[in-house]
Design a protein around this motif. Sequence first.
Motif, PDB file in Angstrom:
ATOM      1  N   GLU A   1       0.822  -1.216   0.000  1.00 49.48           N
ATOM      2  CA  GLU A   1       0.000   0.000   0.000  1.00 49.48           C
ATOM      3  C   GLU A   1       0.854   1.264   0.000  1.00 49.48           C
ATOM      4  O   GLU A   1       0.497   2.265  -0.598  1.00 49.48           O
ATOM      5  N   LYS A   2       1.982   1.200   0.697  1.00 52.04           N
ATOM      6  CA  LYS A   2       2.859   2.371   0.789  1.00 52.04           C
ATOM      7  C   LYS A   2       3.865   2.442  -0.355  1.00 52.04           C
ATOM      8  O   LYS A   2       4.733   3.313  -0.379  1.00 52.04           O
ATOM      9  N   SER A   3       3.786   1.493  -1.285  1.00 54.94           N
ATOM     10  CA  SER A   3       4.848   1.388  -2.299  1.00 54.94           C
ATOM     11  C   SER A   3       4.660   2.331  -3.480  1.00 54.94           C
ATOM     12  O   SER A   3       5.484   2.344  -4.388  1.00 54.94           O
ATOM     13  N   GLU A   4       3.579   3.090  -3.476  1.00 53.87           N
ATOM     14  CA  GLU A   4       3.275   4.013  -4.581  1.00 53.87           C
ATOM     15  C   GLU A   4       3.295   3.301  -5.926  1.00 53.87           C
ATOM     16  O   GLU A   4       3.845   3.794  -6.911  1.00 53.87           O
ATOM     17  N   GLY A   5       2.696   2.122  -5.915  1.00 57.25           N
ATOM     18  CA  GLY A   5       2.550   1.396  -7.171  1.00 57.25           C
ATOM     19  C   GLY A   5       3.755   0.596  -7.612  1.00 57.25           C
ATOM     20  O   GLY A   5       3.736  -0.020  -8.672  1.00 57.25           O
ATOM     21  N   THR A   6       4.828   0.586  -6.807  1.00 60.75           N
ATOM     22  CA  THR A   6       5.987  -0.205  -7.242  1.00 60.75           C
ATOM     23  C   THR A   6       5.764  -1.701  -6.993  1.00 60.75           C
ATOM     24  O   THR A   6       6.282  -2.528  -7.726  1.00 60.75           O
ATOM     25  N   LEU A   7       4.986  -2.016  -5.959  1.00 55.67           N
ATOM     26  CA  LEU A   7       4.740  -3.425  -5.604  1.00 55.67           C
ATOM     27  C   LEU A   7       3.240  -3.711  -5.648  1.00 55.67           C
ATOM     28  O   LEU A   7       2.453  -3.010  -5.017  1.00 55.67           O
ATOM     29  N   GLN A   8       2.861  -4.733  -6.411  1.00 56.02           N
ATOM     30  CA  GLN A   8       1.443  -5.110  -6.491  1.00 56.02           C
ATOM     31  C   GLN A   8       1.299  -6.585  -6.146  1.00 56.02           C
ATOM     32  O   GLN A   8       1.949  -7.442  -6.739  1.00 56.02           O
ATOM     33  N   LEU A   9       0.420  -6.880  -5.191  1.00 60.34           N
ATOM     34  CA  LEU A   9       0.209  -8.271  -4.775  1.00 60.34           C
ATOM     35  C   LEU A   9      -0.815  -8.932  -5.700  1.00 60.34           C
ATOM     36  O   LEU A   9      -1.574  -8.253  -6.372  1.00 60.34           O
ATOM     37  N   PRO A  10      -0.855 -10.265  -5.713  1.00 59.12           N
ATOM     38  CA  PRO A  10      -1.848 -10.937  -6.563  1.00 59.12           C
ATOM     39  C   PRO A  10      -3.272 -10.622  -6.104  1.00 59.12           C
ATOM     40  O   PRO A  10      -3.503 -10.408  -4.914  1.00 59.12           O
ATOM     41  N   GLN A  11      -4.183 -10.569  -7.052  1.00 57.75           N
ATOM     42  CA  GLN A  11      -5.571 -10.273  -6.696  1.00 57.75           C
ATOM     43  C   GLN A  11      -6.468 -11.453  -7.008  1.00 57.75           C
ATOM     44  O   GLN A  11      -6.441 -11.983  -8.104  1.00 57.75           O
ATOM     45  N   GLU A  12      -7.242 -11.816  -6.006  1.00 49.62           N
ATOM     46  CA  GLU A  12      -8.190 -12.914  -6.183  1.00 49.62           C
ATOM     47  C   GLU A  12      -9.572 -12.313  -6.366  1.00 49.62           C
ATOM     48  O   GLU A  12     -10.056 -11.577  -5.516  1.00 49.62           O
ATOM     49  N   ILE A  13     -10.170 -12.601  -7.514  1.00 51.90           N
ATOM     50  CA  ILE A  13     -11.489 -12.053  -7.819  1.00 51.90           C
ATOM     51  C   ILE A  13     -12.534 -12.736  -6.943  1.00 51.90           C
ATOM     52  O   ILE A  13     -12.487 -13.951  -6.724  1.00 51.90           O
ATOM     53  N   GLU A  14     -13.498 -11.962  -6.449  1.00 56.50           N
ATOM     54  CA  GLU A  14     -14.523 -12.502  -5.570  1.00 56.50           C
ATOM     55  C   GLU A  14     -15.252 -13.669  -6.238  1.00 56.50           C
ATOM     56  O   GLU A  14     -15.604 -13.589  -7.409  1.00 56.50           O
ATOM     57  N   GLY A  15     -15.450 -14.727  -5.484  1.00 60.40           N
ATOM     58  CA  GLY A  15     -16.121 -15.902  -6.031  1.00 60.40           C
ATOM     59  C   GLY A  15     -15.144 -16.949  -6.537  1.00 60.40           C
ATOM     60  O   GLY A  15     -15.517 -18.097  -6.760  1.00 60.40           O
ATOM     61  N   ASN A  16     -13.890 -16.549  -6.706  1.00 59.34           N
ATOM     62  CA  ASN A  16     -12.889 -17.504  -7.198  1.00 59.34           C
ATOM     63  C   ASN A  16     -12.238 -18.260  -6.044  1.00 59.34           C
ATOM     64  O   ASN A  16     -11.858 -17.658  -5.035  1.00 59.34           O
ATOM     65  N   TYR A  17     -12.103 -19.568  -6.240  1.00 55.88           N
ATOM     66  CA  TYR A  17     -11.279 -20.381  -5.360  1.00 55.88           C
ATOM     67  C   TYR A  17      -9.967 -20.582  -6.113  1.00 55.88           C
ATOM     68  O   TYR A  17      -9.806 -21.490  -6.913  1.00 55.88           O
ATOM     69  N   HIS A  18      -9.056 -19.602  -5.914  1.00 56.13           N
ATOM     70  CA  HIS A  18      -7.756 -19.544  -6.594  1.00 56.13           C
ATOM     71  C   HIS A  18      -6.865 -20.588  -5.918  1.00 56.13           C
ATOM     72  O   HIS A  18      -6.781 -20.618  -4.691  1.00 56.13           O
ATOM     73  N   ILE A  19      -6.220 -21.437  -6.694  1.00 59.09           N
ATOM     74  CA  ILE A  19      -5.416 -22.491  -6.042  1.00 59.09           C
ATOM     75  C   ILE A  19      -3.920 -22.179  -6.039  1.00 59.09           C
ATOM     76  O   ILE A  19      -3.119 -23.045  -5.695  1.00 59.09           O
ATOM     77  N   TYR A  20      -3.554 -20.948  -6.423  1.00 54.64           N
ATOM     78  CA  TYR A  20      -2.166 -20.488  -6.279  1.00 54.64           C
ATOM     79  C   TYR A  20      -1.139 -21.526  -6.738  1.00 54.64           C
ATOM     80  O   TYR A  20      -0.237 -21.891  -5.988  1.00 54.64           O
ATOM     81  N   HIS A  21      -1.305 -21.976  -7.970  1.00 56.74           N
ATOM     82  CA  HIS A  21      -0.215 -22.739  -8.576  1.00 56.74           C
ATOM     83  C   HIS A  21       1.046 -21.870  -8.469  1.00 56.74           C
ATOM     84  O   HIS A  21       2.137 -22.362  -8.220  1.00 56.74           O
ATOM     85  N   GLN A  22       0.847 -20.567  -8.632  1.00 51.76           N
ATOM     86  CA  GLN A  22       1.907 -19.606  -8.376  1.00 51.76           C
ATOM     87  C   GLN A  22       1.352 -18.458  -7.529  1.00 51.76           C
ATOM     88  O   GLN A  22       0.198 -18.067  -7.698  1.00 51.76           O
ATOM     89  N   TYR A  23       2.207 -17.952  -6.631  1.00 53.07           N
ATOM     90  CA  TYR A  23       1.914 -16.691  -5.955  1.00 53.07           C
ATOM     91  C   TYR A  23       2.797 -15.666  -6.650  1.00 53.07           C
ATOM     92  O   TYR A  23       4.021 -15.652  -6.462  1.00 53.07           O
TER      93      TYR A  23
END
Length: 386
Positions: A270-292
Amino acid sequence: MKVSLADLRLQYYELKEQIDKAISEVIESGHFSGGPRVARLEQEIADLCGAKHGIGVASGTDALILALEACGIGQGDEVITPPFSFGATSEAIARVGARPVYVDVDPHTYNIQVEAIEERITPRTKAILPVDLYGQMCDRTALRAIAQKHNLRLIIDSAQSVGSAQNGVPIASGVDAATLSFYPTKNLGAYGDGGMILTSDDETAEILRSLRGHGTHGHKYHYVRVGYCSRLDAIQAVVLENKLPLLKGWNDLRRKYAHLYNVLLKDIAEKSEGTLQLPQEIEGNYHIYHQYTLRHTKRDALQAYLKEHEIASEIYYPSPLHLQPAYTPYGYREGDFPVSERVSNEVLSLPIHPELTEEQIYYVAERICDFQKSLTPQPSYQRSQV
Ligand SMILES: *Cc1c(COP(=O)(O)O)cnc(C)c1O
């Protein structure tokens, strides 16, 4: 502390006794190819993924090639697909003689921009081949609506999403075909190569069974079409069958670790001013994180920093397919798919396998926080006094 990208040996030790026994039984039986063990696995995986049929083949790449061919895709046809994927997705399209027509990916999920598909449809378009990248399903409802409206086949490259779901609906439900890979480092990995096509259409399933076995029908020396030699071996089938009951627990653990990374990295992102973005899981998805997979504008420096601290990481994928020598003959240029081009310079996948410990996740997250702090000079006490 050393943190690896995968630990196949640890997973093997967890199951060693039963897998060794099952492999010996196959060898004793002398039935290495096809047979009841493969058929049983096909049904179990089809049930898990919401399809009527499972057709085991030699690899995830073969699964794509055979699925396209069984759906009638060939010479002169166009297939809409994302340029940001593993090479096999476009390779399969080109292999059957069709043309990959690219649509850029979403900057948050890295899956195909569904809303941009329709403008690329031409009279030659025959199919859409999206990818459930990193283990998160692309929007099935919207994709199905487009496929139906334009009478296109919908085939999903689900090599990274076995066990995933969207609003409770599994990967192969309501599509013409979904393809899996059992490459050893996939979420459900064999001890060698393997793949599977999932379909609920009886006719497509019959064509696929014929295609994988040299185009035979009824009798093993009666060839009704030009086929392939693409078998899922019985030894691989029993390895997979013994792992299958554990898949849900493994996927839940991947989700737990992904969540832990998110919690630990949320502040600096949040404080990175857009330099770092975490993965986003769309609502309703059961994401199985083959990769993070996170994004960082100083990705290469971050990767080098992690490596200094014995943390493995990988770039999936460093260059989009439309800029690769194999696919430039299709006439694309730099600038055509800006999101794919940008994210291929910024994505970095962190260790996420179920054999990790929470301690290791904390360690990785702490190192990323250190790296981030080294980028943003802390305002000095003296200066704030002025
Ligand atoms: C792994 C993978 C494949 C190919 O699978 P193989 O079994 O290696 O042939 C295809 N597409 C995607 C997205 C993959 O991750």
